[in-house]
Enzyme design. Sequence first.
Site, PDB file in Angstrom:
ATOM      1  N   ASP A 175     -22.087  13.554  -1.374  1.00  0.00           N
ATOM      2  CA  ASP A 175     -23.006  13.305  -2.653  1.00  0.00           C
ATOM      3  C   ASP A 175     -24.482  12.849  -2.065  1.00  0.00           C
ATOM      4  O   ASP A 175     -24.367  12.132  -1.233  1.00  0.00           O
ATOM      5  CB  ASP A 175     -22.295  12.431  -3.286  1.00  0.00           C
ATOM      6  CG  ASP A 175     -21.110  12.899  -4.375  1.00  0.00           C
ATOM      7  OD1 ASP A 175     -20.693  14.126  -4.226  1.00  0.00           O
ATOM      8  OD2 ASP A 175     -20.174  12.181  -4.573  1.00  0.00           O
TER       9      ASP A 175
ATOM     10  N   ARG B 199     -25.134  21.443  -3.343  1.00  0.00           N
ATOM     11  CA  ARG B 199     -24.815  21.441  -4.681  1.00  0.00           C
ATOM     12  C   ARG B 199     -26.376  20.794  -5.296  1.00  0.00           C
ATOM     13  O   ARG B 199     -26.722  20.109  -4.742  1.00  0.00           O
ATOM     14  CB  ARG B 199     -23.892  20.198  -4.888  1.00  0.00           C
ATOM     15  CG  ARG B 199     -23.699  19.904  -6.608  1.00  0.00           C
ATOM     16  CD  ARG B 199     -22.936  18.361  -6.961  1.00  0.00           C
ATOM     17  NE  ARG B 199     -21.561  18.483  -6.231  1.00  0.00           N
ATOM     18  CZ  ARG B 199     -20.830  17.591  -5.806  1.00  0.00           C
ATOM     19  NH1 ARG B 199     -21.536  16.365  -5.896  1.00  0.00           N
ATOM     20  NH2 ARG B 199     -19.693  17.574  -5.447  1.00  0.00           N
TER      21      ARG B 199
HETATM   22  C1  LIG Z   1     -20.220  17.851 -10.193  1.00  0.00           C
HETATM   23  C2  LIG Z   1     -21.388  17.130 -10.230  1.00  0.00           C
HETATM   24  C3  LIG Z   1     -21.713  16.298  -9.150  1.00  0.00           C
HETATM   25  C4  LIG Z   1     -22.753  15.308  -9.145  1.00  0.00           C
HETATM   26  N1  LIG Z   1     -23.306  14.656  -7.756  1.00  0.00           N
HETATM   27  C5  LIG Z   1     -24.140  14.019  -7.848  1.00  0.00           C
HETATM   28  C6  LIG Z   1     -24.770  13.452  -7.001  1.00  0.00           C
HETATM   29  O1  LIG Z   1     -24.268  13.629  -5.954  1.00  0.00           O
HETATM   30  N2  LIG Z   1     -25.965  12.733  -6.842  1.00  0.00           N
HETATM   31  C7  LIG Z   1     -26.481  12.553  -8.138  1.00  0.00           C
HETATM   32  O2  LIG Z   1     -27.646  11.856  -8.079  1.00  0.00           O
HETATM   33  N3  LIG Z   1     -26.055  12.868  -9.220  1.00  0.00           N
HETATM   34  C8  LIG Z   1     -25.305  13.849  -9.345  1.00  0.00           C
HETATM   35  N4  LIG Z   1     -24.447  14.191 -10.507  1.00  0.00           N
HETATM   36  C9  LIG Z   1     -25.189  13.703 -11.698  1.00  0.00           C
HETATM   37  C10 LIG Z   1     -26.361  14.627 -11.965  1.00  0.00           C
HETATM   38  O3  LIG Z   1     -27.465  14.329 -11.236  1.00  0.00           O
HETATM   39  C11 LIG Z   1     -26.784  14.237 -13.571  1.00  0.00           C
HETATM   40  O4  LIG Z   1     -26.863  13.095 -13.671  1.00  0.00           O
HETATM   41  C12 LIG Z   1     -25.667  14.719 -14.588  1.00  0.00           C
HETATM   42  O5  LIG Z   1     -25.067  15.968 -14.067  1.00  0.00           O
HETATM   43  C13 LIG Z   1     -26.319  14.718 -15.949  1.00  0.00           C
HETATM   44  O6  LIG Z   1     -27.516  15.901 -16.031  1.00  0.00           O
HETATM   45  P1  LIG Z   1     -27.167  17.241 -16.576  1.00  0.00           P
HETATM   46  O7  LIG Z   1     -27.502  18.128 -15.469  1.00  0.00           O
HETATM   47  O8  LIG Z   1     -25.728  17.340 -17.143  1.00  0.00           O
HETATM   48  O9  LIG Z   1     -27.872  17.324 -17.513  1.00  0.00           O
HETATM   49  P2  LIG Z   1     -28.670  16.402 -19.133  1.00  0.00           P
HETATM   50  O10 LIG Z   1     -29.775  16.970 -19.616  1.00  0.00           O
HETATM   51  O11 LIG Z   1     -28.453  15.089 -18.535  1.00  0.00           O
HETATM   52  O12 LIG Z   1     -27.090  16.603 -20.000  1.00  0.00           O
HETATM   53  C14 LIG Z   1     -27.179  17.814 -20.507  1.00  0.00           C
HETATM   54  C15 LIG Z   1     -25.887  17.704 -21.713  1.00  0.00           C
HETATM   55  O13 LIG Z   1     -24.737  17.537 -21.020  1.00  0.00           O
HETATM   56  C16 LIG Z   1     -24.005  16.403 -21.758  1.00  0.00           C
HETATM   57  N5  LIG Z   1     -23.831  15.270 -20.784  1.00  0.00           N
HETATM   58  C17 LIG Z   1     -24.568  15.129 -19.693  1.00  0.00           C
HETATM   59  N6  LIG Z   1     -23.952  13.815 -19.364  1.00  0.00           N
HETATM   60  C18 LIG Z   1     -23.118  13.258 -20.003  1.00  0.00           C
HETATM   61  C19 LIG Z   1     -22.234  12.197 -19.973  1.00  0.00           C
HETATM   62  N7  LIG Z   1     -22.234  11.297 -19.095  1.00  0.00           N
HETATM   63  N8  LIG Z   1     -21.343  12.222 -21.033  1.00  0.00           N
HETATM   64  C20 LIG Z   1     -21.388  13.054 -22.028  1.00  0.00           C
HETATM   65  N9  LIG Z   1     -21.948  14.019 -21.999  1.00  0.00           N
HETATM   66  C21 LIG Z   1     -22.885  14.319 -21.067  1.00  0.00           C
HETATM   67  C22 LIG Z   1     -24.826  16.158 -23.006  1.00  0.00           C
HETATM   68  O14 LIG Z   1     -24.308  17.085 -23.875  1.00  0.00           O
HETATM   69  C23 LIG Z   1     -26.048  16.424 -22.746  1.00  0.00           C
HETATM   70  O15 LIG Z   1     -27.041  16.874 -23.667  1.00  0.00           O
HETATM   71  C24 LIG Z   1     -23.454  14.941 -10.344  1.00  0.00           C
HETATM   72  C25 LIG Z   1     -23.155  16.031 -11.472  1.00  0.00           C
HETATM   73  C26 LIG Z   1     -22.427  16.815 -11.404  1.00  0.00           C
HETATM   74  C27 LIG Z   1     -21.804  17.711 -12.667  1.00  0.00           C
END
Ligand SMILES: Cc1cc2nc3c(=O)[nH]c(=O)nc-3n(C[C@H](O)[C@H](O)[C@H](O)COP(=O)(O)OP(=O)(O)OC[C@H]3O[C@@H](n4cnc5c(N)ncnc54)[C@H](O)[C@@H]3O)c2cc1C
Length: 305
Positions: free
Chosen positions: A131, A182
């Site tokens: 991560d 990722r």
């Molecule tokens: C498998 C995985 C691994 C990850 N690993 C890392 C990592 O190693 N380092 C890192 O910095 N980040 C990591 N992240 C987090 C990532 O950076 C984002 O902060 C997170 O995925 C929210 O962004 P989004 O792309 O979903 O888009 P966004 O624009 O934030 O969200 C899009 C839509 O998704 C839904 N959504 C998003 N978040 C939430 C929530 N918490 N609760 C409910 N609904 C939500 C909502 O409907 C929102 O409108 C990871 C995410 C995933 C899915």
Amino acid sequence: MAIMRNMLLYLSKNRTANRAAKRFGLRFGADRFVAGQTLEKAMEKVKELNDKGIKVTLDHLGEYVFSIEEAEAAASAVVRALAAIHESGADANVSVKLTQLGLDLSYDKCLYNMRGIVAAAKRHRNFVRIDMEDYVRNERTLAMYETLSSAYGPYVGVVLQAYLYKTEKDMIRMKKHAPNYRLVKGAYKEDSEVAFPKKEDVDLNFIKVIELQLRNGHFAAIATHDEQIINHVKQFVQTHNIPRSKFEFQMLYGIRPMLQQQLVKEGYGMRVYVPYGVDWYGYFMRRLAERPENVSFVVKSMLKR
Ligand SMILES: Cc1cc2nc3c(=O)[nH]c(=O)nc-3n(C[C@H](O)[C@H](O)[C@H](O)COP(=O)(O)OP(=O)(O)OC[C@H]3O[C@@H](n4cnc5c(N)ncnc54)[C@H](O)[C@@H]3O)c2cc1C
């Protein structure tokens, strides 16, 4: 919303609250995002997801340990998770955070712990995803990934964050490793000197780096709950004849489960990040920060008691 987000991200690093949370057990709605406090509980969820055609990456929760002993214990927990996956025949790999494995205490000790983990993954023909944490640890994390990748090749991969200006350059620099990335938007609070402050710019850069990786032909794990981005990827892979074996979608446990199922039905690879363990506080606070509306279910769960 921005103030609430910043406050939650600030609180996510509060050590006193973190210690208290370990004593509380899974409370305040944290069980919506965390599979359980033990490996056994997590493995039950892995089976439930696998039965629905969803792959898993297991995350033994924890970050910023205070002692070498804690880092070693965390490394052993990950090796145990790899063994449990192997024994059960589950379709799962593991994700790790370097600060849990001692990165802030000693780079060399952390590398030693990581070598043990990646060697175990290699023995089991499995995979370890590193991560990505906050910006100050970014270069050290990439350096460790490069060292491990040179030694273990396809058994290790890393995460890149689209909110950082430097990510595209990092991709060009690390191309020689044929990296399995990722790609995410990024979950930490970063300064505008290093990261795009506006969501629109993060989204644009996210698309840019996803396309770059898909064109490179190396494996892309596209980790997002954003349907617009997902639809864009579906279009892009179709137009450019990119085989489905070259990418998968990833989402977090408890977030958008219907969309996860739908993607499986459409025949896409779908992997869910399943966190487990007692050290849930920092992870939970970052999930609340991503969607401050989630704070309302925390309040509801507190009022129920
Ligand atoms: C498998 C995985 C691994 C990850 N690993 C890392 C990592 O190693 N380092 C890192 O910095 N980040 C990591 N992240 C987090 C990532 O950076 C984002 O902060 C997170 O995925 C929210 O962004 P989004 O792309 O979903 O888009 P966004 O624009 O934030 O969200 C899009 C839509 O998704 C839904 N959504 C998003 N978040 C939430 C929530 N918490 N609760 C409910 N609904 C939500 C909502 O409907 C929102 O409108 C990871 C995410 C995933 C899915």
